[in-house]
Design an enzyme around this catalytic site. Structure first.
Site, PDB file in Angstrom:
ATOM      1  N   ASN A  25      78.042  86.857  26.307  1.00 46.30           N
ATOM      2  CA  ASN A  25      77.359  87.111  27.784  1.00 46.30           C
ATOM      3  C   ASN A  25      78.385  86.571  28.389  1.00 46.30           C
ATOM      4  O   ASN A  25      78.626  85.210  28.811  1.00 46.30           O
ATOM      5  CB  ASN A  25      76.436  85.326  27.067  1.00 46.30           C
ATOM      6  N   TRP A  26      78.183  87.158  29.272  1.00 48.77           N
ATOM      7  CA  TRP A  26      79.175  87.272  31.012  1.00 48.77           C
ATOM      8  C   TRP A  26      78.334  86.556  32.154  1.00 48.77           C
ATOM      9  O   TRP A  26      79.229  86.400  33.139  1.00 48.77           O
ATOM     10  CB  TRP A  26      79.519  88.680  31.002  1.00 48.77           C
ATOM     11  N   GLY A  29      78.225  76.105  28.291  1.00 48.88           N
ATOM     12  CA  GLY A  29      79.113  75.516  29.428  1.00 48.88           C
ATOM     13  C   GLY A  29      79.371  74.253  29.761  1.00 48.88           C
ATOM     14  O   GLY A  29      80.094  73.831  30.506  1.00 48.88           O
ATOM     15  N   SER A  52      79.369  76.283  23.907  1.00 44.45           N
ATOM     16  CA  SER A  52      81.279  75.991  24.151  1.00 44.45           C
ATOM     17  C   SER A  52      82.242  76.213  22.812  1.00 44.45           C
ATOM     18  O   SER A  52      82.724  75.891  22.310  1.00 44.45           O
ATOM     19  CB  SER A  52      81.224  74.218  24.637  1.00 44.45           C
ATOM     20  N   GLY A  64      79.545  82.034  25.994  1.00 41.22           N
ATOM     21  CA  GLY A  64      79.383  82.372  27.281  1.00 41.22           C
ATOM     22  C   GLY A  64      80.782  82.266  28.159  1.00 41.22           C
ATOM     23  O   GLY A  64      81.580  83.421  27.934  1.00 41.22           O
ATOM     24  N   GLY A  65      81.224  81.356  29.072  1.00 42.92           N
ATOM     25  CA  GLY A  65      82.679  81.193  29.587  1.00 42.92           C
ATOM     26  C   GLY A  65      83.777  82.181  28.633  1.00 42.92           C
ATOM     27  O   GLY A  65      84.905  82.546  29.920  1.00 42.92           O
TER      28      GLY A  65
HETATM   29  P1  PGA Z   1      79.234  78.790  26.728  1.00 44.56           P
HETATM   30  O1  PGA Z   1      77.977  79.055  26.929  1.00 44.56           O
HETATM   31  O2  PGA Z   1      79.990  79.293  25.606  1.00 44.56           O
HETATM   32  O3  PGA Z   1      80.022  78.725  28.365  1.00 44.56           O
HETATM   33  O4  PGA Z   1      78.689  77.505  26.880  1.00 44.56           O
HETATM   34  C1  PGA Z   1      77.239  79.433  26.019  1.00 44.56           C
HETATM   35  C2  PGA Z   1      75.603  80.607  26.585  1.00 44.56           C
HETATM   36  O5  PGA Z   1      74.847  80.325  27.530  1.00 44.56           O
HETATM   37  O6  PGA Z   1      75.335  81.852  25.485  1.00 44.56           O
END
Ligand code: PGA
Length: 248
Positions: free
Chosen positions: A9-10, A174, A210, A231-232
């Site tokens: 997920n960018w 996040g 995370s 995400g990140g």
């Molecule tokens: P993260 O986000 O890996 O940055 O914690 C996960 C997501 O929102 O799918």
């Protein structure tokens, strides 16, 4: 063989040039993934059309981060499931914690989106998760149950379409504080039971929140966790490569 899903997920991290160059790196690195690994990328709405060709040529699926539930109309700034379908999407994230909490998306809207996504032939990835406060108050299970029920209760699920759920505790997304893999496994089993009771279908359940190169293998190599939604760390080629390589 146990199939593993790695979904990137960018979010709103990359501009168009950055999206294009990361997509090219992904395509080059992952064009020959083993059959038990399924990768999908969720780029921004802006970059969707630039990245879809290189990614799909490399057998990497592309999905939308969000959609509106109406097919067409006067909804300034929105993009519909129908539009993403016509542009080549396969999946759509629904009810991501950032949508629920920063943009006040409700369980009712999540359900409307799930129905709209199914009606155009795409696969929704429904994100569920409790806040830190709800967990402290021992309400995590209850919150998840309500989210799952409103997404799937009495739904007519198209035959042959997988059900995807992402367990993403809000406090872990996040923040750099992931959910303990044993606890994630417990929540996954709870979600699985509930989805089976509502639909009769065993869902694919991803963990998100995370996930980083140094912890990914604890989720990816757990038989009760079907994959990760990242995400990140997915917006960084080296980190993403290490995460994918941690699948045993
Ligand atoms: P993260 O986000 O890996 O940055 O914690 C996960 C997501 O929102 O799918």
């Amino acid at each position: 063989m146990n199939k593993k899903y790695v979904f990137a997920n960018w979010k709103m991290y990359l501009d168009n040039d950055e999206s294009l160059s990361l997509a090219a790196e992904f395509a080059n690195e992952f064009k020959n993934l083993p059959e038990n690994i399924k990768m999908a990328v969720f780029p921004s709405a802006l970059s969707f059309l630039s990245v879809i060709k290189p990614l799909q040529d490399a057998q990497i699926s592309v999905g939308a981060q969000n959609v509106h539930w109406v097919e067409k109309g006067g909804y300034t700034g929105e993009v519909s499931a129908h539009m993403y379908k016509s542009a080549g999407a396969e999946y759509v994230l629904v009810g991501h914690s950032e949508r629920r909490h920063l943009f006040h998306e409700t369980n009712h809207q999540v359900r409307e989106k799930v129905e709209a996504i199914l009606s155009v032939g795409l696969t929704p990835v429904v994100c569920v998760g409790e806040t830190g406060k709800e967990r402290e108050e021992n309400k995590a299970e209850e919150v998840i149950e309500i989210q799952i029920k409103s997404a799937y209760h009495n739904i007519v699920w198209p035959e042959g379409r997988d059900i995807f759920v992402a367990y993403e505790p809000v406090w872990a997304v996040g923040t750099g504080t992931p959910c303990d893999p044993v606890e994630a496994e417990r929540m996954h089993n709870l979600i699985k039971k509930q989805v089976v009771a509502l639909t009769g279908i065993t869902p694919v359940i991803l963990y998100g929140g995370s996930v980083r190169p140094d912890n990914a293998q604890k989720y990816l190599n757990n038989p009760d966790i079907n994959g990760v939604l990242v995400g990140g760390a997915s917006a960084n080629f080296q980190h993403w490569k290490e995460i994918v390589e941690s699948i045993e």
